[in-house]
Design a protein around this motif. Structure first.
Motif, short mmCIF file in Angstrom:
data_model
loop_
_atom_site.label_atom_id
_atom_site.label_comp_id
_atom_site.label_asym_id
_atom_site.label_seq_id
_atom_site.Cartn_x
_atom_site.Cartn_y
_atom_site.Cartn_z
N LEU A 1 0.83 -1.20 0.00
CA LEU A 1 0.00 0.00 0.00
C LEU A 1 0.87 1.25 0.00
N ASP A 2 0.65 2.12 -0.98
CA ASP A 2 1.39 3.37 -1.10
C ASP A 2 0.47 4.51 -0.66
N VAL A 3 0.53 4.84 0.62
CA VAL A 3 -0.35 5.86 1.19
C VAL A 3 -0.10 7.22 0.54
N GLN A 4 1.16 7.57 0.32
CA GLN A 4 1.47 8.85 -0.33
C GLN A 4 0.95 8.87 -1.76
N GLY A 5 1.08 7.76 -2.45
CA GLY A 5 0.57 7.68 -3.81
C GLY A 5 -0.94 7.87 -3.85
N LYS A 6 -1.64 7.27 -2.92
CA LYS A 6 -3.10 7.43 -2.84
C LYS A 6 -3.46 8.89 -2.55
N ALA A 7 -2.70 9.55 -1.69
CA ALA A 7 -2.96 10.96 -1.38
C ALA A 7 -2.74 11.83 -2.61
N VAL A 8 -1.67 11.57 -3.35
CA VAL A 8 -1.41 12.33 -4.58
C VAL A 8 -2.52 12.10 -5.59
N GLU A 9 -2.92 10.86 -5.75
CA GLU A 9 -4.01 10.54 -6.69
C GLU A 9 -5.30 11.25 -6.29
N GLY A 10 -5.62 11.24 -5.00
CA GLY A 10 -6.82 11.92 -4.52
C GLY A 10 -6.76 13.42 -4.77
N ALA A 11 -5.58 14.01 -4.54
CA ALA A 11 -5.42 15.45 -4.78
C ALA A 11 -5.55 15.78 -6.27
N LEU A 12 -4.98 14.95 -7.11
CA LEU A 12 -5.11 15.17 -8.56
C LEU A 12 -6.57 15.11 -8.99
N HIS A 13 -7.29 14.12 -8.47
CA HIS A 13 -8.71 14.01 -8.79
C HIS A 13 -9.48 15.23 -8.29
N GLY A 14 -9.14 15.68 -7.08
CA GLY A 14 -9.80 16.84 -6.50
C GLY A 14 -9.56 18.11 -7.29
N LEU A 15 -8.43 18.17 -7.99
CA LEU A 15 -8.11 19.34 -8.80
C LEU A 15 -8.59 19.20 -10.24
#
Length: 78
Positions: free
Chosen positions: A15-29
């Protein structure tokens, strides 16, 4: 003198927690097409003795630079 780059990433299935956070931020933007984001690290350094550099850097990675239980790495030497 050798220029060394070591790319370190989590192994597939970890599990890449930082990767998931980046992906979520990209989606949010608004970049909803981005998926499977993974975050790694790049370590760059000069190695004074280029003789047997590959073996020496591999030993560095296995000992210190990467946690080989959960991370893989790729070495570039120029």
């Amino acid at each position: 003198m050798a220029k060394v780059k070591v790319h370190v990433f989590l192994k597939p299935g970890v599990l890449d927690v930082q990767g998931k956070a980046v992906e979520g931020a990209l989606h949010g933007l608004g970049w909803t097409g981005a998926s499977n984001a993974r975050v790694g690290k790049l370590i760059e350094f000069d190695l004074a003795d280029a003789k047997d550099a590959e073996a020496e850097v591999k030993s560095m990675c296995d000992t210190l630079l990467a946690n080989t239980v959960i991370e893989s790495y790729r070495i570039e030497i120029a």
